[in-house]
Design a protein around this motif. Structure first.
Motif, mmCIF file in Angstrom:
data_model
loop_
_atom_site.group_PDB
_atom_site.id
_atom_site.type_symbol
_atom_site.label_atom_id
_atom_site.label_comp_id
_atom_site.label_asym_id
_atom_site.label_seq_id
_atom_site.Cartn_x
_atom_site.Cartn_y
_atom_site.Cartn_z
ATOM 1 N N GLN A 87 0.852 -0.891 -0.420
ATOM 2 C CA GLN A 87 0.121 0.385 0.436
ATOM 3 C C GLN A 87 0.348 1.637 -0.065
ATOM 4 O OE1 GLN A 87 -3.110 0.494 -0.348
ATOM 5 N NE2 GLN A 87 -3.836 -1.305 -0.486
ATOM 6 N N LYS A 136 2.669 3.424 -7.932
ATOM 7 C CA LYS A 136 1.085 2.687 -8.570
ATOM 8 C C LYS A 136 0.962 2.456 -9.365
ATOM 9 C CE LYS A 136 0.203 3.470 -3.869
ATOM 10 N NZ LYS A 136 -0.403 2.327 -3.074
ATOM 11 N N GLU A 147 3.440 2.986 -14.404
ATOM 12 C CA GLU A 147 3.168 3.186 -12.715
ATOM 13 C C GLU A 147 3.102 4.506 -13.041
ATOM 14 O OE1 GLU A 147 6.736 0.847 -11.495
ATOM 15 O OE2 GLU A 147 5.534 -0.391 -11.661
ATOM 16 N N THR A 154 2.952 8.630 -6.209
ATOM 17 C CA THR A 154 2.505 9.572 -5.782
ATOM 18 C C THR A 154 2.809 11.059 -5.318
ATOM 19 O OG1 THR A 154 3.341 8.317 -3.474
ATOM 20 C CG2 THR A 154 2.091 7.249 -4.703
#
Length: 60
Positions: A20, A25, A56, A59
């Motif tokens: 997480q 991500k 990808e 973040t």
């Protein structure tokens, strides 16, 4: 046996938390493929503009 199960559960929790918090991500637009299907021709693909063809996103 209980110690082994507790260790296994703790390892799974660590893996889930690290997954997480990973800064890379999967792109929500192309789902990690790096390419998007063309809107005009169904069998053609184009680079995903959001992830820059990497699949990808950062973040940050």
């Amino acid at each position: 046996m209980e110690l082994f199960l507790a260790f296994l559960v703790a390892a799974l929790v660590v893996v889930a938390v690290s997954h997480q918090r990973n800064p890379l991500k999967v792109c929500p637009k192309c789902k990690g493929a790096g390419m998007l299907p063309s809107g005009i021709r169904s069998r053609r693909y184009r680079p995903c503009p959001r992830c820059g063809r990497k699949g990808e996103i950062s973040t940050r």
